[in-house]
Design a protein around this motif. Structure first.
Motif, short mmCIF file in Angstrom:
data_model
loop_
_atom_site.label_atom_id
_atom_site.label_comp_id
_atom_site.label_asym_id
_atom_site.label_seq_id
_atom_site.Cartn_x
_atom_site.Cartn_y
_atom_site.Cartn_z
N ILE A 103 46.45 43.25 42.86
CA ILE A 103 46.24 42.40 41.95
C ILE A 103 47.67 41.37 42.23
N GLY A 104 48.52 41.86 43.46
CA GLY A 104 49.75 40.44 43.32
C GLY A 104 48.13 39.71 44.22
N PHE A 105 47.73 39.78 45.22
CA PHE A 105 46.94 38.78 45.60
C PHE A 105 46.23 37.87 45.22
N ILE A 106 45.86 38.67 43.86
CA ILE A 106 44.24 37.72 43.38
C ILE A 106 45.38 37.11 42.51
N SER A 107 45.82 37.55 41.69
CA SER A 107 46.96 36.27 41.52
C SER A 107 47.49 35.12 41.88
N TYR B 5 47.11 31.34 41.43
CA TYR B 5 47.14 30.52 40.39
C TYR B 5 47.78 29.50 41.83
N PHE B 6 47.16 29.18 42.53
CA PHE B 6 47.15 28.42 44.02
C PHE B 6 45.55 27.98 43.27
N ILE B 7 44.38 28.00 43.21
CA ILE B 7 43.35 27.39 43.07
C ILE B 7 43.58 26.49 41.66
N ILE B 8 44.05 27.14 40.41
CA ILE B 8 44.58 26.49 39.29
C ILE B 8 45.89 25.13 39.76
#
Length: 148
Positions: A14-18, A22-25
């Motif tokens: 969950i932390g990695f996907i978050s 965040y990076f993509i957005i």
């Protein structure tokens, strides 16, 4: 609630996907990271590529090619002295790789084989100069990357 390996792995995912989301957005919404294509009419330029190769061959066949130097007034482009200055026509295009808003072009109007690009139009940094010019019905192309 008991914390075990399964819970830790799920929290790590969950932390990695978050972080990735965040990076993509951030990359898509922040104008600082906006990188455009090199040119807007890329495909049109690709079709004219063979013509550019022929023009560059013509430029290399000259006894002296275009020379440039940085002065206090700006950049001075010097065309070959063996050619008549009044018969030279064409365009000079200055391309700024870091920001297309500073790109500009100018028509060639020579005074004693020299063309001045004023200092007020140039920012410090890298510029690509493309000079597409004609003399007596023959086309020439000069490309140079400079740091101003």
């Amino acid at each position: 609630m008991k914390f075990n390996w399964g819970t830790g792995i799920v929290l790590a995912f969950i932390g990695f996907i978050s972080f990735i989301m965040y990076f993509i957005i951030t990359m898509h919404t922040n104008d600082q990271y906006d990188h455009d294509l090199v040119t807007e009419d890329y495909y049109k330029q690709e079709l004219e590529f063979q013509n550019d190769i022929e023009k560059q061959k013509n430029s290399k066949a000259l006894t002296t090619n275009i020379d440039w130097k940085k002065t206090s007034e700006g950049i001075v482009l010097t065309f070959p002295k063996t050619l008549k200055a009044e018969n030279i026509t064409g365009k000079v295009f200055l391309y700024r790789p870091s920001n297309k808003q500073f790109d500009f072009d100018a028509t060639i109007s020579l005074s004693n084989h020299n063309l001045l690009i004023p200092d007020k139009r140039l920012l410090d940094g890298r510029w690509n100069i493309i000079i597409d010019w004609q003399y007596s019905g023959k086309s020439y192309l000069y490309k140079k990357e400079i740091v101003y």
